[in-house]
Design a protein around this motif. Structure first.
Motif, PDB file in Angstrom:
ATOM      1  N   ASP A 194       8.457  -2.159   1.865  1.00  0.00           N
ATOM      2  CA  ASP A 194       9.136  -3.453   1.923  1.00  0.00           C
ATOM      3  C   ASP A 194       9.110  -3.685   0.559  1.00  0.00           C
ATOM      4  N   GLU A 195       9.521  -5.218   0.528  1.00  0.00           N
ATOM      5  CA  GLU A 195       9.924  -5.933  -0.848  1.00  0.00           C
ATOM      6  C   GLU A 195       8.804  -6.235  -1.722  1.00  0.00           C
ATOM      7  N   TYR A 196       7.713  -6.094  -0.922  1.00  0.00           N
ATOM      8  CA  TYR A 196       6.385  -6.629  -1.673  1.00  0.00           C
ATOM      9  C   TYR A 196       5.839  -5.450  -2.575  1.00  0.00           C
ATOM     10  N   ASP A 197       6.042  -4.206  -2.171  1.00  0.00           N
ATOM     11  CA  ASP A 197       5.511  -3.097  -2.775  1.00  0.00           C
ATOM     12  C   ASP A 197       6.108  -3.014  -4.342  1.00  0.00           C
ATOM     13  N   ALA A 198       7.017  -3.677  -4.905  1.00  0.00           N
ATOM     14  CA  ALA A 198       7.189  -3.530  -6.214  1.00  0.00           C
ATOM     15  C   ALA A 198       6.333  -4.524  -6.894  1.00  0.00           C
ATOM     16  N   SER A 199       5.751  -5.765  -6.240  1.00  0.00           N
ATOM     17  CA  SER A 199       4.999  -6.508  -7.362  1.00  0.00           C
ATOM     18  C   SER A 199       3.558  -6.256  -7.019  1.00  0.00           C
ATOM     19  N   ALA A 200       3.248  -5.457  -5.666  1.00  0.00           N
ATOM     20  CA  ALA A 200       1.787  -5.461  -5.416  1.00  0.00           C
ATOM     21  C   ALA A 200       0.997  -4.551  -6.481  1.00  0.00           C
ATOM     22  N   VAL A 201      -0.204  -4.772  -6.450  1.00  0.00           N
ATOM     23  CA  VAL A 201      -1.469  -4.118  -7.015  1.00  0.00           C
ATOM     24  C   VAL A 201      -1.548  -3.091  -6.015  1.00  0.00           C
ATOM     25  N   HIS A 202      -1.130  -1.603  -6.420  1.00  0.00           N
ATOM     26  CA  HIS A 202      -1.596  -0.483  -5.494  1.00  0.00           C
ATOM     27  C   HIS A 202      -2.862   0.195  -6.119  1.00  0.00           C
TER      28      HIS A 202
END
Length: 161
Positions: free
Chosen positions: A44-52
């Protein structure tokens, strides 16, 4: 048997493109292939700004598990509270289950949340995993709901407790 200080895996923040690709591969294996989640809703669109975060086998770097932390605007969108992070997409490869990978990933995500000044971590747990999160200090709240056709409950842990 492993000694107390020995672990068969390492957990680290996924910072490189290769690390993130490994995170997404584990998610695809667990959520898409194993649980039948549609691939178009897994990412989703949150993957780009998430801490993985990524767990890898210590001996050869093979990816074993992953999870992510949403915070800031993304966390606010998920939790309704800017001081609360959102733990999500926690996945452990079938071959790595029972080794403590999930626990280590949750604790690493909590450390990432604390380092960013967050006061609590919220998550949506698949109902079969409620006991796992309760053992880690999370408390369920609200009614059961479906997400991707899978029953879930909201859970939260206040950091530092």
């Amino acid at each position: 048997m492993l000694g107390v200080s020995e672990t068969p895996f390492l957990v680290r923040e996924a910072v490189s493109d290769e690390d993130r690709a490994a995170c997404f591969a584990v998610r695809k294996e667990v959520f898409v292939a194993e649980q039948g989640v549609a691939e178009e809703i897994e990412y989703d669109e949150y993957d780009a700004s998430a801490v993985h975060v990524l767990a890898v086998r210590a001996e050869d770097g093979v990816a074993l598990g992953t999870g992510r932390l949403l915070f800031g605007d993304a966390g606010l969108a998920k939790t309704g509270d800017a001081s609360v992070g959102s733990l999500g997409r926690l996945a452990v490869a079938k071959a790595a289950r029972g080794l403590g990978v999930g626990i280590a990933l949750v604790r690493a995500i909590e450390e990432c949340a604390a380092a960013r000044g967050l006061s609590a971590v919220d998550l949506h747990a698949q109902t079969h995993a409620l006991g796992f999160y309760e053992r880690l200090g999370y408390e369920a709240y609200g009614p059961e709901f479906l997400d991707a056709g899978i029953p879930h409950r909201g859970m939260r842990r206040v950091l530092g407790e």
